[in-house]
Design a protein around this motif. Structure first.
Motif, mmCIF file in Angstrom:
data_model
loop_
_atom_site.group_PDB
_atom_site.id
_atom_site.type_symbol
_atom_site.label_atom_id
_atom_site.label_comp_id
_atom_site.label_asym_id
_atom_site.label_seq_id
_atom_site.Cartn_x
_atom_site.Cartn_y
_atom_site.Cartn_z
ATOM 1 N N UNK A 1 1.216 23.126 -25.065
ATOM 2 C CA UNK A 1 0.272 23.135 -23.945
ATOM 3 C C UNK A 1 1.009 23.473 -22.666
ATOM 4 N N UNK A 2 0.276 24.070 -21.735
ATOM 5 C CA UNK A 2 0.826 24.368 -20.409
ATOM 6 C C UNK A 2 0.304 23.334 -19.424
ATOM 7 N N UNK A 3 1.210 22.850 -18.581
ATOM 8 C CA UNK A 3 0.886 21.869 -17.550
ATOM 9 C C UNK A 3 1.424 22.424 -16.234
ATOM 10 N N UNK A 4 0.613 22.375 -15.183
ATOM 11 C CA UNK A 4 1.009 22.962 -13.911
ATOM 12 C C UNK A 4 1.237 21.908 -12.845
ATOM 13 N N UNK A 5 2.284 22.131 -12.053
ATOM 14 C CA UNK A 5 2.516 21.362 -10.837
ATOM 15 C C UNK A 5 2.221 22.315 -9.682
ATOM 16 N N UNK A 6 2.389 21.861 -8.463
ATOM 17 C CA UNK A 6 2.178 22.757 -7.329
ATOM 18 C C UNK A 6 3.217 23.873 -7.308
ATOM 19 N N UNK A 7 4.414 23.613 -7.854
ATOM 20 C CA UNK A 7 5.502 24.582 -7.792
ATOM 21 C C UNK A 7 5.601 25.488 -9.015
ATOM 22 N N UNK A 8 5.208 25.000 -10.214
ATOM 23 C CA UNK A 8 5.456 25.783 -11.417
ATOM 24 C C UNK A 8 4.547 25.366 -12.566
ATOM 25 N N UNK B 1 5.815 23.966 -19.934
ATOM 26 C CA UNK B 1 5.349 23.984 -21.313
ATOM 27 C C UNK B 1 5.835 22.724 -22.011
ATOM 28 N N UNK B 2 4.901 22.011 -22.665
ATOM 29 C CA UNK B 2 5.258 20.840 -23.451
ATOM 30 C C UNK B 2 4.765 21.064 -24.870
ATOM 31 N N UNK B 3 5.430 20.438 -25.826
ATOM 32 C CA UNK B 3 5.053 20.654 -27.227
ATOM 33 C C UNK B 3 5.298 19.403 -28.044
ATOM 34 N N UNK B 4 4.672 19.372 -29.215
ATOM 35 C CA UNK B 4 4.884 18.289 -30.170
ATOM 36 C C UNK B 4 4.760 18.890 -31.573
#
Length: 141
Positions: free
Chosen positions: A122-129, A132-135
């Motif tokens: 899955x992709x997760x966004x912050x204000x800066x970037x 990608x996290x996975x399991x």
């Protein structure tokens, strides 16, 4: 000179993001500290007809954005090969505040998976970037 500084900043950001998030969605980052964003599953092994529950946890200090889309990979001969996920995703996003979690259910029967070792990303966004996290998980039966 400005290009060199920009290049160094980009490389430093990529390296920092890799170590903060980790390459496999693990909740533990280097030196035993929790990764700012974690993707976990309700279990490690599923049958092809089970419903998987994903949990995205924000252990960081800022609000992040996460949505329903995901990518799926199957391990074949030691390589991760992308699986065609023929699904339509809801195009809404969730704002996940620090210390909060969000869950998503995935019906594996809709994916028609064969037995094997898989990774969900899955992709997760912050204000800066965007991170990608996975399991990883197994389908048996």
């Amino acid at each position: 000179m400005k290009r060199a500084v920009l290049a160094v900043l980009i490389i430093a950001g990529l390296v920092a993001g890799y170590f903060l998030i980790g390459s496999n969605g693990s909740a533990e980052a280097s030196q035993g500290k929790k990764a700012p964003i974690n993707l976990s599953l309700d279990r490690e092994r599923y049958s092809p007809t089970d419903t998987m529950v994903l949990t995205v946890t924000n252990n960081g200090n800022e609000t992040v954005t996460v949505g329903y889309p995901f990518e799926l990979y199957r391990e074949e001969n030691g390589e991760w090969v992308k699986v065609n996920v023929d699904l339509m995703f809801i195009q809404s996003v969730v704002q996940l505040e620090p210390g909060k979690s969000w869950t998503q259910k995935v019906s594996l029967s809709q994916l028609k998976l064969s037995s094997g070792h898989y990774k969900i990303v899955k992709k997760v966004s912050t204000q800066q970037m965007t991170l990608t996290v996975s399991a990883e998980f197994y389908v048996e039966g």
